[in-house]
Every structure is written in C-alpha cells, then in structure tokens.
Design a protein around this motif. Structure first.
Motif, PDB file in Angstrom:
ATOM      1  N   TYR A 391      13.150  25.352  84.066  1.00 28.98           N
ATOM      2  CA  TYR A 391      12.130  26.304  83.645  1.00 28.98           C
ATOM      3  C   TYR A 391      11.121  26.530  84.748  1.00 28.98           C
ATOM      4  O   TYR A 391      10.636  27.622  84.948  1.00 28.98           O
ATOM      5  CB  TYR A 391      11.398  25.785  82.405  1.00 28.98           C
ATOM      6  CG  TYR A 391      12.142  26.041  81.112  1.00 28.98           C
ATOM      7  CD1 TYR A 391      12.194  25.076  80.119  1.00 28.98           C
ATOM      8  CD2 TYR A 391      12.782  27.249  80.889  1.00 28.98           C
ATOM      9  CE1 TYR A 391      12.861  25.309  78.942  1.00 28.98           C
ATOM     10  CE2 TYR A 391      13.452  27.480  79.704  1.00 28.98           C
ATOM     11  CZ  TYR A 391      13.483  26.506  78.729  1.00 28.98           C
ATOM     12  OH  TYR A 391      14.146  26.733  77.554  1.00 28.98           O
ATOM     13  N   ASN A 394      12.109  28.993  87.202  1.00 27.38           N
ATOM     14  CA  ASN A 394      12.565  30.269  86.672  1.00 27.38           C
ATOM     15  C   ASN A 394      11.481  31.127  86.070  1.00 27.38           C
ATOM     16  O   ASN A 394      11.713  32.278  85.786  1.00 27.38           O
ATOM     17  CB  ASN A 394      13.622  30.023  85.583  1.00 27.38           C
ATOM     18  CG  ASN A 394      15.004  30.100  86.162  1.00 27.38           C
ATOM     19  OD1 ASN A 394      15.206  30.698  87.188  1.00 27.38           O
ATOM     20  ND2 ASN A 394      15.949  29.480  85.489  1.00 27.38           N
ATOM     21  N   THR A 395      10.321  30.574  85.788  1.00 26.59           N
ATOM     22  CA  THR A 395       9.385  31.358  84.999  1.00 26.59           C
ATOM     23  C   THR A 395       8.072  31.584  85.727  1.00 26.59           C
ATOM     24  O   THR A 395       7.741  30.934  86.692  1.00 26.59           O
ATOM     25  CB  THR A 395       9.095  30.689  83.653  1.00 26.59           C
ATOM     26  OG1 THR A 395       8.709  29.353  83.906  1.00 26.59           O
ATOM     27  CG2 THR A 395      10.324  30.703  82.779  1.00 26.59           C
ATOM     28  N   VAL A 396       7.329  32.563  85.216  1.00 22.69           N
ATOM     29  CA  VAL A 396       6.064  32.988  85.825  1.00 22.69           C
ATOM     30  C   VAL A 396       5.060  31.836  85.856  1.00 22.69           C
ATOM     31  O   VAL A 396       5.115  30.944  85.041  1.00 22.69           O
ATOM     32  CB  VAL A 396       5.464  34.165  85.031  1.00 22.69           C
ATOM     33  CG1 VAL A 396       4.464  34.912  85.864  1.00 22.69           C
ATOM     34  CG2 VAL A 396       6.559  35.087  84.550  1.00 22.69           C
ATOM     35  N   ASP A 397       4.122  31.950  86.786  1.00 21.92           N
ATOM     36  CA  ASP A 397       3.231  30.833  87.073  1.00 21.92           C
ATOM     37  C   ASP A 397       2.547  30.201  85.877  1.00 21.92           C
ATOM     38  O   ASP A 397       2.555  28.989  85.717  1.00 21.92           O
ATOM     39  CB  ASP A 397       2.133  31.312  88.034  1.00 21.92           C
ATOM     40  CG  ASP A 397       2.707  32.131  89.139  1.00 21.92           C
ATOM     41  OD1 ASP A 397       2.625  33.360  89.070  1.00 21.92           O
ATOM     42  OD2 ASP A 397       3.257  31.524  90.049  1.00 21.92           O
TER      43      ASP A 397
END
Lengths: 446, 403
Positions: A391, A394-397
């Motif tokens: 995760y 893969n994910t935004v800050d």
C-alpha cells in the motif's frame, strides 16, 4: 489424567512423518495467515471508529437536489451527502441538538512560525466549535475555540500534533500566532494523536485520508471569499459567477453532524428539517419528495460505500483458502490415524477406553493446531507487513490505507482463537473415527 | 484395466477420498473465478489513457494570501516552465487528467435542459493546452490566443463561447452526426459552439463523468486562487525536469506555494493500484491453494502407498506388472480428482453466478472453466505420479511376509 504421556505420544507421532506434518503445518499456517491479513484490513475498513457514540451521532442530509434526477443514479434513494450553504447555516442556528458541527475542507498556507523558512501548504478544515467535543478529539495543549468565535468568525486556530511538531518542535504553542492564508490566527489548541479509520466525519473527500492539520472557524471561507476544495455538487441553472451567488446557490459542499442524546430530540430535529424543507417549497426549492435524514455513523459508512467490494471478495477468498487448508489437514490426519489403527487396537485390547483413544488423538490434533496457529500468526504478521509495504508504494501521500494494516491486541486474541479452533475442528473427525475402530480386526497378523 | 479393485480400494476410505475431492473442487472454483477476475483487472489497467502520461507532470499552485493574483502568477510560472530545457510544452489547467482534481459538468443539446445531454470533465486551459496534452485534433481547430479568457479571483463561473471536445463527448452529444460547428448549452443556458474535436483521452476520474468525455475550455483558471500547471517533456525526462522545476518554483514567488507536484505516471499508478493489488492477491492466493491441493494429493498418495505395501506386493505376486501397479494408483487418483472436478465445475459456475449478481461482474466465461478443468486434472494427476511410481518398486515378496 495422562496428558503429559499423550503429549509425548503426540509429538513422537508428528515427528514420525516429518513431511506430512510439515505440509499440514504449512497449509494451516498459510490459510490462517491469509485470513488474518484480510480480516485485519476488512475489520479496519468496516469498523466504526467512534462506536461508543454510535447511538447519538447523526449525519444530517436533506434532498434539495434537482427534481429531474436523483443525486446518485447508482443509489437513487439516498439524498446528497452534503448540504448547501443556505440550508446548513439555517439548520445550524437551531438549538435542538446537544452539539452540532458544519464543516468543509479548504486550502490553507501557514507561515510566520519561528524557524519557518517557506510558507507551508496545509489542508484545513473549516468547522464549528462543537466538532472537537462531538468526535472526542483529544487535545495535548489547550482546547477548542468557543461558540463566539464561530459567529464573528474569530481569528483562532486548532492545529494537529504533527503540525505543531513541524512548526514549533512540539512545544506548547497555545496563545502563539501564526499566519493562515496571510492573516494572523491565534492558536487555541493543539490536538493529540488522532486518526480515526475510516475518517467517518468526511468519507466523501477521502475516507481513509489523514485528518486535516489545521482547523479554523466555519466562517473563514466566506470571509476570505475562498472556495472549498472538497466535492462541490451543483444542479440548478442559476448563475454562480460571484462568490455571493455561489453561497446562495444550490451547490452542496457542507457536511453536517449533530449529537442528539435521545429519540425525542432526534424526532424534534427531523421534524424541524422537514418543516424547513416544506416551507422552502413555496420559493420553488426542495421539489423532490421529502427525503431528509439523520443517519448514524455505522449506517452512514455502509451507505456511502466505504467498504469496497474488493475487500469483501478478498475476505471470502481468504476463508475459502482456510477451508482448503483445513480439509487438507483433516484428510491427512485421517489417513495418519487410520494407519496407526493397529497400535490403537493394541491399546484397546490392553484396556484403554474409546474415550482415552479419542483423547490421545485429540491431544495430537491440539499439538498440531498450536504449531500451525503459531506459524499462521507469524506468517500473518509478515503478510500484514507486506501489505503495508504494498500500500505504501501504491497510494497517495496522505491516504491511510497502510494504517489499516496495524495488528491490534484484540485482533491478535481473535486471530489466535480462530486459528486454534478451526484447526482443532478439522482434526475432530479423524480423532473420533479412530476412537470408534473395533480393536479386534487390527490385532490379527494380516 | 480392471476398475473393480480400484473402486473397492477407494470405498474402503470413503471419507478420505471425499475430502480430497472437496479440496480439488474448491481449488477449481477458486482458480476459474480468480483467473476470470484477474483477466478483467488486467484489461482495465491496459485501457489506453490517450495521454503520454510517462512524459507529463502536473504542479498544483495556490496563493498564500487572499489578494493573490493567480493570473500573473500563472503567467510567470508557465513562462518559466516553457523556457526550461527539455520541456516540449506547458499550459495552465483547471483539471489534472487521471485524477479527481478538477471539475465536470453537463452540456445540453437545447436550452432549459430539454433534449439530450452528456456529462464530461471540464478541462480549462490555454492555446498550448492541446499540445501539452498531446491531444490530436481530428476536426476543427485549436483555440487562438485571443480567445483565451483569464479568470480573476471571484470569477467562479464565466461563459465560454467555444469549446473543443473529445470524440467520445462528441459522440455522446451527437451520435452518428458531425458535432463540429454544433451549438450546445451549459446549465446556465449559455450557447457554446464546438470548434474542434480531438482524439479521446482520460479527463477527471472518480466523480461520475465517463472517463473519455472531456470538454476543453479556453480559460486560464484562477478563480479559486489556485491553478495547475501541466507540462509535457521530452521522452524519459519527466521526473528529472519535475524536480528541477519544483526546486525553482518553490522559491521564485513568495505569494504562492506548491501544494503538490507529481508525474502523470504516478497518478496512473494510483488509478491502477486497487486493480493491481487485487490481481496480485488473487494470483498469490490461487497459487497457494493449488500448491496445497497438489501437495495434499502427493502426500496422501505417498502415505497410502506406504500403508498398502502388502496389497501392492500381493498384486505383484499374482502377476501384475510394474506399470499395472502405477496405473492402479493413477486410476484411483483420477477417480478422486475427476469427482472433485465434477463438483468443482458446479461450484465454479455457482460462485461465478453469485459474483456476477453480488458485485455486478460479467458472467463467467466458460472458456475459463474449460482451461481450469484441464489444469486441475493435469496437475492433480501429476501430483500422484511420483508416489505411484514408487509403489511399483514394492517387491512381490512383501506379500508373503507376515509382519
């Protein structure tokens, strides 16, 4: 009781077929690990982070949307999740609720703190004083602003612990002044650590995002003529070319929560909302059928689709995996025990009862369960770490998906129970079956 | 091949056989449906964006004070970006493609929202916008510099007399007809002429507008006190130029800050992440289930062989050849696996149907079922191959031993 003796027998029996024992343990371990990983995430996603207040907190929604179509064609019975400025400020004036909060996210830039070289962008939430008490927000220093600051609006601000660390190195900054969007604001409170998952008070603009770092009174958006940065949904054809026109338009961008301690106050609130909607019909608004709601947090999270279909699917897959592992184990245990039937036959001939044979094999099953469960927990912890990593890349800050992979003590106890009991259940039939064997047939030499 | 002894051997351990068959059944159901879902997710990720997202990045700017002059700030920032070495084109934008940052709206065929309409994402940009997006004009023309409107703070909702739309938007509004030159209306009944049509690309995502429906407006945003800068670079240089640009722009203007800056590749990866994670999980768990099932068959067959050495020895003693012994065990395994596959087919179809009802997935493609059956049958037999061969090496003399 011969538990110690049975335990020795069990361990010897398990050691006699290291390959099969290893296979069973691995299968159980992996199956349980998969379940632990998916359950942790699912539980975190679907949990109600403010469950102790589930009966008193309500999301306020009214259907002032276009008469021609529902707000969401996929969920046509639901009113829009946000209110517009006119309706929100009207409802906010009522004193029926014990506590009430209206809010929207807004862009902010903070400067003027000591040692601060550049202005720092911050996501800000404009809300009202009750927000903090309503949602049990912890404070490290100071507290919320008072209701008077909501009205003016006063130049006061509450900052998060992380923001306080960034600006003031974690010191008590209550009473100090910072510049927010170029205007001086006095810090009245510094929050403690707070990250409810999901972010139930605003699932529209990032259900798993970190809570904002800065909070200012509601009126600052209009005072600075600054537009909200969350979802703004408009339906009517009136002009919105000026800020004032925007405030008066049928654009929904404000979320509202109330705390209503009992059913009576809830009914009164609903009656007020309905009366208001009906009275607005005279001026041509609220043309849709009456659909004003007070929704509890638990239902709100379900209605707004916080738990994705994917996570539900993966949860079921994890259980299918566990089922395969358990069936595998049961089959192998059955074969093993039946092969050892002659030994059991000899024991029966020497006077052991069926119950004792059953118990002996049950101990073996228990030993295997413990070993498999332990392996499963270790693998589960590894799996959660892997998910966290997956995760994180893969994910935004500021999205909080990786926070879902934390294993809490309650979850650990629950997982232990699941692991042990399920494996134990798988071995019940084989142990019972071997207990039922008539000894005579196995005492013959052929 | 005499099937009677095989069947009677099986019947002696019914429960064991059924457990293995159940394992195989569940494994088949999982394999078939997981493969189907993975296939769909991969297809979704592979859908073209219409953009060269690996050569583009976006920077989000916001003013630090209430009287921030977004227009001149944007002008300076874009001018700087255009002057950078390695930048092909730069333009201000009101929406970052492939993200939820931006806005969408509806265009109507007739005033007062009578007649048909289509929803699309709104992408406000200037005359270099198309070049920056890499959007190819297939009809009509680009905006002229004189047509670009500059929004001051407070100009929340200004009229635009002409727009460029993507093919999908044009088709949604005027199916089968040429949309070029047609007049449509916005919610405020203002007439808008379509002056150009571009090839599809993805606009705003996640807020209800079909991804390829984009309306490009000749507007430099600034009403919100914030704007985006979209930049297109020479191939392979997006990351490097983004860092350089960020460093310079962070310090070049004290009246505004950079809220965030990312390559469009980063945003595409965000969009894909749910599907990618799902595909990874499905593949891993399915592989594990298959591995456990095969190891289970292997282990059980080995075990059965070692338990039944007397029986094997007897078989050999009365004249069975080595390969008859192998066939015996393989046939026994084949019956169990076959039974499992049979149950598994029903289970797979049932699960597939339930998934399509519950999650709105399309119905399971029988092609996957056929392949799944084949795979499971083959590896199920392969798993028992080695133990069966080992059974053949049991000597006939075992039959005559009494122990």
């Amino acid at each position: 009781m011969r538990i110690g003796y049975y335990l020795r027998l069990a361990l010897k029996s398990l050691a006699r077929t290291p390959g099969l024992t290893g296979l069973m343990m691995c299968a159980i371990g992996l199956g349980i690990a998969a379940c632990i990983v998916m359950l942790t995430i699912y539980h975190a996603m679907s949990g109600n982070p403010i469950w102790w207040k589930n009966n008193v907190l309500y999301a306020v929604t009214m259907d002032s949307w276009s008469p021609g179509e529902p707000f969401d064609s996929d969920r046509p019975t639901l009113p829009p999740p946000q209110l517009n400025y006119r309706d929100a400020t009207y409802l906010f004036q009522s004193t029926l609720a014990k506590r009430k909060a209206i809010m929207y996210p807004i862009k902010g830039v903070v400067s003027g703190a000591p040692d601060q070289r550049h202005p720092a962008p911050v996501l800000t939430r404009a809300t009202t004083a009750d927000f903090f008490a309503m949602f049990d927000v912890p404070f490290e220093y100071g507290g919320a602003w008072d209701a008077a600051a909501d009205r003016t609006p006063g130049p006061v601000v509450v900052i998060s612990r992380e923001e306080n660390d960034r600006l003031f190195g974690g010191a008590d900054s209550v009473g100090r002044t910072i510049l927010w969007n170029g205007h001086p604001f006095r810090i009245v409170g510094v929050m403690g650590g707070w990250w409810p998952k999901p972010r139930f008070y605003d699932v529209i603009n990032g259900a798993f995002d970190k809570p904002e770092d800065v909070y200012v009174p509601f009126g600052w958006g209009p005072a600075l003529q600054q537009l909200p940065v969350g979802m703004v949904a408009c339906w009517s054809d009136e002009s919105r070319s000026t800020y004032t026109a925007f405030l008066g338009s049928e654009c929904n961008w404000i979320q509202m929560w109330v705390e209503l301690p009992n059913a009576a106050s809830r009914n009164r609130m609903l009656a007020l909302m309905n009366a208001y909607a009906v009275s607005q019909r005279k001026s041509g608004r609220f043309q849709r059928p009456l659909n004003n709601r007070l929704t509890r947090v638990g239902e709100w999270l379900t209605e707004q689709g916080v738990v994705t279909n994917d996570s539900r699917l993966l949860l079921r897959l994890a259980f299918a995996f566990l089922a395969v592992s358990l069936i595998n184990t049961a089959g192998i245990l059955l074969a093993k025990f039946l092969r050892a039937a002659p030994t059991a036959g000899v024991r029966r001939a020497l006077g052991a009862t069926r119950a004792q044979i059953f118990l002996q094999h049950l101990i073996e099953v228990a030993a295997l369960s413990l070993a498999g469960s332990a392996l499963g927990l270790a693998l589960g912890a590894l799996g959660l770490r892997a998910m966290h990593w997956l995760y994180a890349i893969n994910t935004v800050d500021n999205s909080g998906y990786q926070e879902l992979t934390h294993f809490d003590p309650a979850g650990l106890a629950w997982a232990l129970a699941l692991a042990f009991l399920s494996t134990f259940a798988a071995g019940l039939y084989p142990a019972w079956r071997i207990g039922r064997m008539p000894p005579a047939s196995y005492l013959k030499s052929q | 091949m005499n099937i009677r002894p095989v069947v009677s051997a099986l019947l002696r351990n019914r429960v064991g056989a059924i457990l293995v068959a159940l394992e195989v059944a569940i494994a088949l159901a999982v394999l078939v449906n997981a493969a189907f879902i993975v296939g769909q997710r991969i297809a979704k990720i592979a859908e073209p964006t219409g953009l060269d997202q690996q050569d583009m990045f976006a920077i989000a700017m916001a003013g630090t004070t209430t009287d921030f002059d977004a227009q001149s700030s944007a002008r300076d920032d874009i001018a700087y970006l255009r002057s950078m070495h390695g930048v092909v084109s730069a333009a201000p934008a009101g929406t970052i493609p492939l993200t939820g940052d931006g806005s969408n709206g509806e265009l109507y065929l007739e005033p007062d929202q009578r007649g048909g309409s289509a929803v699309g994402s709104w992408l406000a940009t200037d005359e270099q916008g198309l070049r920056t997006l890499g959007a190819t004009l297939i009809a009509g023309r680009n905006f002229r510099a004189s047509e670009i409107r500059h929004l001051a703070r407070g100009d929340i909702d200004q009229a635009v007399p002409e727009v460029i739309v993507t093919q999908s938007m044009a088709h949604a509004l005027f199916p089968g007809r040429n949309a070029l030159g047609q007049v449509v209306y916005d919610r405020q009944n203002r007439p808008i002429t379509i002056i150009g049509i571009v090839r599809d690309f993805v606009g705003q995502v996640g807020f209800g507008s079909p991804p390829y429906n984009v309306v490009i407006l000749p507007q430099v945003p600034g009403a919100y006190g914030s704007y985006f800068c979209l930049v297109r670079t020479e191939p392979g240089r997006a990351e490097a130029i983004l860092h350089l640009a960020e460093r310079h722009l962070a310090a070049s203007n004290a009246t505004r800050v950079i809220f965030f800056a990312h390559t469009l590749d980063y945003y595409k990866a965000q969009l894909d992440s749910d599907d990618r994670n799902m595909a990874i999980f499905l593949v891993v768990v399915t592989a594990l289930i298959l591995a456990i099932t095969c190891l289970g068959i292997f282990g059980l067959t080995t075990f059965n062989v070692s338990t039944r050495t007397k029986q094997i020895g007897t078989m050999r003693a009365v004249g069975a050849r080595k390969r008859d012994v192998v066939s015996h065990f393989l046939l026994e395994n084949a019956i169990i696996v076959g039974l499992g596959v049979l149950i598994g087919c029903t289970l797979a179809l049932g699960v597939g149907y339930w998934l399509s009802m519950e999650y709105g997935l399309p119905r399971l493609d029988l092609y996957f079922l056929a392949i799944g059956v084949l795979i499971l049958a083959v590896i199920g037999q392969l798993a028992a191959w080695q133990p069966a061969r080992r059974a053949a090496s049991v000597p006939p003399s075992v039959a005559t031993r009494t122990v």
